[in-house]
Design an enzyme around this catalytic site. Structure first.
Site, PDB file in Angstrom:
ATOM      1  N   ARG A 185      50.219  23.442 -21.164  1.00 15.64           N
ATOM      2  CA  ARG A 185      49.311  24.316 -21.925  1.00 15.64           C
ATOM      3  C   ARG A 185      48.547  25.244 -21.005  1.00 15.64           C
ATOM      4  NH1 ARG A 185      43.487  21.557 -22.285  1.00 15.64           N
ATOM      5  NH2 ARG A 185      42.845  23.419 -23.365  1.00 15.64           N
ATOM      6  N   ASN A 218      36.383  13.846 -17.408  1.00 15.42           N
ATOM      7  CA  ASN A 218      36.597  15.182 -17.939  1.00 15.42           C
ATOM      8  C   ASN A 218      36.647  15.023 -19.449  1.00 15.42           C
ATOM      9  OD1 ASN A 218      37.477  17.687 -18.801  1.00 15.42           O
ATOM     10  ND2 ASN A 218      38.936  17.945 -17.133  1.00 15.42           N
ATOM     11  N   HIS A 225      35.538  19.237 -14.384  1.00 18.08           N
ATOM     12  CA  HIS A 225      36.278  20.211 -15.185  1.00 18.08           C
ATOM     13  C   HIS A 225      37.248  20.930 -14.273  1.00 18.08           C
ATOM     14  CE1 HIS A 225      33.779  19.547 -18.662  1.00 18.08           C
ATOM     15  NE2 HIS A 225      32.736  19.594 -17.852  1.00 18.08           N
ATOM     16  N   ALA A 267      36.655  19.522 -24.389  1.00 14.72           N
ATOM     17  CA  ALA A 267      35.765  20.235 -25.300  1.00 14.72           C
ATOM     18  C   ALA A 267      34.622  19.364 -25.820  1.00 14.72           C
ATOM     19  CB  ALA A 267      36.560  20.808 -26.469  1.00 14.72           C
ATOM     20  N   PRO A 306      40.151  15.218 -24.782  1.00 13.39           N
ATOM     21  CA  PRO A 306      41.132  15.890 -25.625  1.00 13.39           C
ATOM     22  C   PRO A 306      41.895  17.017 -24.927  1.00 13.39           C
ATOM     23  CG  PRO A 306      38.904  16.477 -26.298  1.00 13.39           C
ATOM     24  CD  PRO A 306      38.787  15.377 -25.294  1.00 13.39           C
ATOM     25  N   ASN A 307      43.165  17.055 -25.246  1.00 13.22           N
ATOM     26  CA  ASN A 307      44.124  18.076 -24.821  1.00 13.22           C
ATOM     27  C   ASN A 307      44.512  17.994 -23.346  1.00 13.22           C
ATOM     28  OD1 ASN A 307      44.273  19.307 -27.437  1.00 13.22           O
ATOM     29  ND2 ASN A 307      42.226  20.101 -27.028  1.00 13.22           N
ATOM     30  N   TYR A 319      44.933  25.974 -16.460  1.00 15.22           N
ATOM     31  CA  TYR A 319      44.982  24.564 -16.113  1.00 15.22           C
ATOM     32  C   TYR A 319      46.096  24.180 -15.136  1.00 15.22           C
ATOM     33  CZ  TYR A 319      41.730  24.288 -19.970  1.00 15.22           C
ATOM     34  OH  TYR A 319      40.651  24.477 -20.788  1.00 15.22           O
ATOM     35  N   ARG A 337      33.568  31.055 -18.311  1.00 13.20           N
ATOM     36  CA  ARG A 337      34.293  31.088 -19.586  1.00 13.20           C
ATOM     37  C   ARG A 337      33.341  31.423 -20.727  1.00 13.20           C
ATOM     38  NH1 ARG A 337      38.450  26.313 -19.981  1.00 13.20           N
ATOM     39  NH2 ARG A 337      39.249  27.719 -21.588  1.00 13.20           N
TER      40      ARG A 337
END
Length: 148
Positions: free
Chosen positions: A17, A71, A97, A74, A9-10, A22, A104
């Protein structure tokens, strides 16, 4: 040697983003670079924001491909279902990742999928994928198998 790069996701938003985390490149552009850098590998790429679709893809290639670079975004930290899917297949998976998940939030520091992966690479930006592909490229065919 068939290798799947699987993004969760994303990750379809790479390049637009959170550029400070990233970077500013799309994965599609980077994937073209990877194909040129690894001509001996038959690379394919798939991305989905949907957990079930990622599981379906793992099932689809998990008995025929020689490796998966994954990857899970989340879902890495929350998905028992993805963990079970990786555990169920024969193809070895390397978890990657882009960011250093250990620098983080605390909840990002626990991976549900890591125990069933061959290894984990994090914190090297998009180069995390290159490092995982180098692992598969250097293996001799008999070394690829991995069962937990």
């Amino acid at each position: 040697m068939k290798i799947l790069i699987l993004n969760g996701p994303n990750l379809n938003l790479l390049g637009v983003r959170e550029k400070s985390v990233y970077g500013n490149r799309s994965f599609e552009d980077y994937f073209e670079e990877l194909k040129e850098a690894f001509p001996a590998l038959e690379l394919s790429y798939f991305q989905s924001n949907t957990e079930g679709t990622l599981i379906d893809k793992l099932h689809e290639v998990g008995f025929s491909y020689k490796g998966i670079v994954f990857n899970a975004g989340a879902y890495t930290h929350t998905s028992v279902a993805l963990s079970d899917a990786i555990r169920a297949i024969d193809t070895p998976v390397v978890e990657v990742h882009i960011s250093n998940v250990y620098a983080r939030e605390a909840w990002r520091q626990k991976s549900m999928i890591a125990p069933y992966c061959k290894g984990s690479i994090s914190g090297f930006g998009l180069e995390s994928y290159r490092l995982a592909l180098q692992y598969f490229e250097r293996l001799k065919p008999k070394q690829i198998g991995f069962n937990v």
